[in-house]
Motif scaffolding. Structure first.
Motif, PDB file in Angstrom:
ATOM      1  N   THR A  44       0.966  -1.234  -0.177  1.00 15.91           N
ATOM      2  CA  THR A  44       0.055  -0.165  -0.020  1.00 15.91           C
ATOM      3  C   THR A  44       0.888   1.260  -0.073  1.00 15.91           C
ATOM      4  N   GLY A  45       0.187   2.499   0.006  1.00 13.48           N
ATOM      5  CA  GLY A  45       0.963   3.732  -0.024  1.00 13.48           C
ATOM      6  C   GLY A  45       1.452   4.314  -1.351  1.00 13.48           C
ATOM      7  N   HIS A  46       0.957   3.561  -2.443  1.00 13.26           N
ATOM      8  CA  HIS A  46       1.716   3.927  -3.818  1.00 13.26           C
ATOM      9  C   HIS A  46       0.839   4.623  -4.566  1.00 13.26           C
ATOM     10  N   VAL A  47      -0.488   4.879  -4.090  1.00 11.40           N
ATOM     11  CA  VAL A  47      -1.466   5.628  -5.168  1.00 11.40           C
ATOM     12  C   VAL A  47      -2.400   6.460  -4.198  1.00 11.40           C
ATOM     13  N   GLY A  48      -2.967   7.306  -5.000  1.00 13.84           N
ATOM     14  CA  GLY A  48      -4.009   8.138  -4.367  1.00 13.84           C
ATOM     15  C   GLY A  48      -5.224   7.444  -4.692  1.00 13.84           C
ATOM     16  N   TYR A  49      -6.318   7.247  -3.575  1.00 11.49           N
ATOM     17  CA  TYR A  49      -7.459   6.397  -3.991  1.00 11.49           C
ATOM     18  C   TYR A  49      -8.682   7.285  -3.289  1.00 11.49           C
ATOM     19  N   MET A  50     -10.002   7.449  -4.363  1.00 15.96           N
ATOM     20  CA  MET A  50     -10.812   8.215  -3.644  1.00 15.96           C
ATOM     21  C   MET A  50     -12.165   7.365  -4.082  1.00 15.96           C
ATOM     22  N   LEU A  51     -12.977   7.536  -3.256  1.00 18.08           N
ATOM     23  CA  LEU A  51     -14.193   6.652  -3.142  1.00 18.08           C
ATOM     24  C   LEU A  51     -15.612   7.461  -3.475  1.00 18.08           C
TER      25      LEU A  51
END
Length: 254
Positions: A76-83
């Motif tokens: 984890t910690g490699h992308v920006g993730y928006m729901l």
């Protein structure tokens, strides 16, 4: 804007099952740096599962994820993730929500706050910096959520139906706003949506997925000129792309 031809994300033969049910069949995709790609398909076709594998929240049964020259499978910690849900913290101000990732992982610095303020002011949130989420409209809340995602400073953004709950006018405003940010910051974006018009309007490519078990059935290059405007939506070429995507979605679900 010009798009790099270098591969930034490589999805190689990813497959995921849950209790012997195949949610995502073997899937492979490559994305170039600075590109905007949308995933469309029926509910349950594995779009969110794929996002969770890319982000490292789920372990694939087979396959791998590479970001540039790094294997990021299961990390984890490699992308920006928006729901779709903004998940704003109600007791934190707009500025506090934008800097939330820093607050959760380390101490928020003066530079974090300065960069958050600069982006907020640049993209229409300047007068709301000290407001709380309860005082914001749905569209404004999603703007804050996207600013929070950008504040992670990741080159790859996963946006999972971020505008799905908005009314049609607000949604169109948000699409144009997102395209401006994308053009300015040159992020690589993967965008999940059920709205075919939205997918075509935003994207360089539209990936059409089949019903469960999810797999890629088409990879459509959307070569409509940029910047996209309201006139794009009635361009005959736009209508042709929409007809093709709808045909593929109907065929894959029949």
């Amino acid at each position: 804007m010009g798009v790099s031809t270098s591969t930034v994300l490589a999805i190689n033969g990813v497959r995921k099952t849950f209790a012997n049910n195949v949610a995502l069949d073997e899937t492979s995709l490559e994305l170039t740096a600075g590109s905007f790609t949308s995933l469309v398909g029926p509910s349950g076709c594995g779009k969110s599962t794929l996002f969770n594998v890319i982000s490292g929240l789920l372990r694939p049964d087979t396959g791998s994820i590479a970001l540039g020259d790094r294997d990021i499978t299961n990390s984890t910690g490699h992308v920006g993730y928006m729901l779709q849900k903004d998940l704003l913290v109600p007791w934190r101000t707009v500025l506090g929500n934008i800097t939330l990732a820093a607050a959760l992982t380390r101490k928020v610095t003066a530079q974090d706050r300065r960069e958050a303020e600069q982006n907020a002011r640049r993209y229409g949130l300047g007068e709301f910096l000290h407001h709380y989420p309860g005082a914001l409209s749905g569209g404004m809340r999603q703007r804050v959520a996207l600013m929070r995602t950008l504040a992670t400073n990741q080159s790859l953004l996963l946006l999972d139906e971020p505008f799905g709950a908005l009314d049609s006018q607000t949604r169109l405003d948000m699409q144009q706003w997102l395209l401006q940010i994308w053009a300015d910051l040159k992020k690589t974006v993967i965008f999940v949506t059920h709205d075919v018009d939205e997918a075509i309007f935003l994207s360089d490519r539209v990936i059409v997925m089949s019903p469960r078990p999810g797999r890629v059935v088409a990879d459509i290059v959307v070569d409509l000129p940029r910047p996209r405007t309201l006139e794009t939506l009635t361009d005959p070429a736009f209508v042709d792309f929409k007809r093709e995507v709808l045909r593929l979605l109907h065929r894959s679900s029949s």
